[in-house]
Write a protein that holds these residues in place. Structure first.
Motif, PDB file in Angstrom:
ATOM      1  N   ILE A  23      -3.230   6.099   7.997  1.00  0.00           N
ATOM      2  CA  ILE A  23      -2.858   4.723   8.319  1.00  0.00           C
ATOM      3  C   ILE A  23      -4.026   4.011   8.996  1.00  0.00           C
ATOM      4  O   ILE A  23      -4.381   2.879   8.640  1.00  0.00           O
ATOM      5  CB  ILE A  23      -1.604   4.702   9.218  1.00  0.00           C
ATOM      6  CG1 ILE A  23      -0.372   5.158   8.429  1.00  0.00           C
ATOM      7  CG2 ILE A  23      -1.378   3.301   9.790  1.00  0.00           C
ATOM      8  CD1 ILE A  23       0.832   5.470   9.298  1.00  0.00           C
ATOM      9  N   MET A  24      -4.623   4.660   9.967  1.00  0.00           N
ATOM     10  CA  MET A  24      -5.724   4.052  10.699  1.00  0.00           C
ATOM     11  C   MET A  24      -6.937   3.822   9.797  1.00  0.00           C
ATOM     12  O   MET A  24      -7.614   2.785   9.900  1.00  0.00           O
ATOM     13  CB  MET A  24      -6.111   4.923  11.898  1.00  0.00           C
ATOM     14  CG  MET A  24      -5.053   4.971  12.987  1.00  0.00           C
ATOM     15  SD  MET A  24      -4.615   3.308  13.573  1.00  0.00           S
ATOM     16  CE  MET A  24      -3.496   3.712  14.903  1.00  0.00           C
ATOM     17  N   GLN A  25      -7.217   4.772   8.927  1.00  0.00           N
ATOM     18  CA  GLN A  25      -8.320   4.587   7.971  1.00  0.00           C
ATOM     19  C   GLN A  25      -8.063   3.387   7.068  1.00  0.00           C
ATOM     20  O   GLN A  25      -8.946   2.574   6.814  1.00  0.00           O
ATOM     21  CB  GLN A  25      -8.495   5.845   7.127  1.00  0.00           C
ATOM     22  CG  GLN A  25      -9.053   7.035   7.868  1.00  0.00           C
ATOM     23  CD  GLN A  25      -9.040   8.307   7.031  1.00  0.00           C
ATOM     24  OE1 GLN A  25      -8.807   8.270   5.817  1.00  0.00           O
ATOM     25  NE2 GLN A  25      -9.275   9.441   7.668  1.00  0.00           N
ATOM     26  N   SER A  26      -6.820   3.270   6.603  1.00  0.00           N
ATOM     27  CA  SER A  26      -6.465   2.204   5.684  1.00  0.00           C
ATOM     28  C   SER A  26      -6.536   0.823   6.334  1.00  0.00           C
ATOM     29  O   SER A  26      -6.934  -0.157   5.693  1.00  0.00           O
ATOM     30  CB  SER A  26      -5.052   2.440   5.145  1.00  0.00           C
ATOM     31  OG  SER A  26      -4.606   1.350   4.389  1.00  0.00           O
TER      32      SER A  26
ATOM     33  N   GLU B   2       0.841  -1.196   0.000  1.00  0.00           N
ATOM     34  CA  GLU B   2       0.000   0.000   0.000  1.00  0.00           C
ATOM     35  C   GLU B   2       0.874   1.243   0.000  1.00  0.00           C
ATOM     36  O   GLU B   2       1.932   1.274   0.639  1.00  0.00           O
ATOM     37  CB  GLU B   2      -0.898  -0.005   1.229  1.00  0.00           C
ATOM     38  CG  GLU B   2      -1.951   1.077   1.238  1.00  0.00           C
ATOM     39  CD  GLU B   2      -2.991   0.835   2.304  1.00  0.00           C
ATOM     40  OE1 GLU B   2      -3.917   1.650   2.388  1.00  0.00           O
ATOM     41  OE2 GLU B   2      -2.864  -0.145   3.047  1.00  0.00           O
ATOM     42  N   ILE B   3       0.423   2.252  -0.722  1.00  0.00           N
ATOM     43  CA  ILE B   3       1.121   3.533  -0.773  1.00  0.00           C
ATOM     44  C   ILE B   3       0.137   4.646  -0.425  1.00  0.00           C
ATOM     45  O   ILE B   3      -0.933   4.769  -1.034  1.00  0.00           O
ATOM     46  CB  ILE B   3       1.734   3.781  -2.165  1.00  0.00           C
ATOM     47  CG1 ILE B   3       2.847   2.756  -2.443  1.00  0.00           C
ATOM     48  CG2 ILE B   3       2.278   5.210  -2.277  1.00  0.00           C
ATOM     49  CD1 ILE B   3       3.437   2.855  -3.828  1.00  0.00           C
ATOM     50  N   ILE B   4       0.497   5.443   0.565  1.00  0.00           N
ATOM     51  CA  ILE B   4      -0.309   6.588   0.978  1.00  0.00           C
ATOM     52  C   ILE B   4       0.538   7.836   0.791  1.00  0.00           C
ATOM     53  O   ILE B   4       1.644   7.933   1.338  1.00  0.00           O
ATOM     54  CB  ILE B   4      -0.752   6.473   2.445  1.00  0.00           C
ATOM     55  CG1 ILE B   4      -1.664   5.250   2.640  1.00  0.00           C
ATOM     56  CG2 ILE B   4      -1.451   7.748   2.903  1.00  0.00           C
ATOM     57  CD1 ILE B   4      -1.993   4.967   4.096  1.00  0.00           C
ATOM     58  N   GLY B   5       0.045   8.775   0.020  1.00  0.00           N
ATOM     59  CA  GLY B   5       0.768  10.012  -0.210  1.00  0.00           C
ATOM     60  C   GLY B   5      -0.191  11.182  -0.321  1.00  0.00           C
ATOM     61  O   GLY B   5      -1.377  11.078   0.009  1.00  0.00           O
ATOM     62  N   THR B   6       0.321  12.293  -0.802  1.00  0.00           N
ATOM     63  CA  THR B   6      -0.485  13.498  -0.988  1.00  0.00           C
ATOM     64  C   THR B   6      -1.130  13.455  -2.373  1.00  0.00           C
ATOM     65  O   THR B   6      -0.438  13.393  -3.387  1.00  0.00           O
ATOM     66  CB  THR B   6       0.382  14.758  -0.848  1.00  0.00           C
ATOM     67  OG1 THR B   6       0.882  14.827   0.491  1.00  0.00           O
ATOM     68  CG2 THR B   6      -0.410  16.015  -1.160  1.00  0.00           C
TER      69      THR B   6
END
Length: 220
Positions: free
Chosen positions: A166-169, A134-138
């Motif tokens: 992170i918590m949402q994911s 998983e990748i979380i960015g702007t």
């Protein structure tokens, strides 16, 4: 489920993404004329930050907005291609010790995440071969027809916002936080590092190094 959360700037990538973004625009064979407008807009913001009247978080978020607006003539596909042009130069700056840790976690069945304030499309472009789960960015806001939505503000993923994402994911999963990992290099990574039982400070700046030593955290 165990997780391993990696920061990008200064951690996986040993340099600063925004510096590379600026240089890429400044010397781009097609888009370099946009650099002057970008620089005129960002200079007062940077000066305000240096003289301590603009908070660092505000400076970073507005800088991301100004940079995206400088490329407003590009479609989403064109912007993805623009970021892809930086892949090789960025990969040359990857921290190989961090990549070894990443590969070990993948081998051990740990859910590996990249969480960064950098543009999401840039992160995908330059790390596609590393196998993040998983990748979380702007996110850069686009309209339905694929043009930059200049009426929408960029929500820069930094500090406690990383934890929120992170918590949402991971909301649908039961996480073994005590046996999970996080990697970061700066004091602003502290909220993420404190989530897990196995934090790792990667070439940490002075403030983070002090915390890591006080709490007996691993230092890479």
């Amino acid at each position: 489920m165990r997780v391993a959360i990696f920061d990008f700037d200064g951690t996986l990538y040993s340099k600063e993404t925004f510096t590379l973004l600026m240089n890429h625009l400044k010397h781009h064979p097609t888009h370099s004329p946009k650099y002057k407008t970008f620089f005129r807009k960002i200079l007062p913001l940077y000066i305000g930050y240096k003289i301590k009247i603009v908070p660092e978080s505000t400076m970073k978020e507005r800088s991301m907005q100004i940079y995206a607006e400088a490329l407003h003539t590009l479609s989403k596909k064109e912007l993805d291609d623009y970021f892809l042009e930086m892949k090789e130069s960025m990969r040359a700056g990857f921290n190989q010790d961090v990549i070894k840790r990443l590969n070990q976690h993948k081998h051990d069945g740990v859910h590996v995440m990249l969480v960064s304030g950098a543009y999401t499309s840039l992160l995908h472009a330059v790390t596609d071969e590393l196998g993040f789960d998983e990748i979380i960015g702007t996110e850069i806001p686009f309209t339905e027809d694929g043009a930059l939505n200049r009426a929408a503000s960029i929500y820069h993923i930094q500090g406690k916002r990383k934890n929120e994402k992170i918590m949402q994911s991971l909301a649908a999963h039961t996480i073994d936080w005590a046996n999970s990992f996080a990697y970061g290099d700066s004091f602003s990574d502290l909220p993420v590092l404190e989530l897990v039982g196995k934090p790792v400070a990667v070439k940490p700046e002075q403030r983070l190094e002090q915390v890591a030593n006080e709490r007996n955290w691993a230092i890479l």
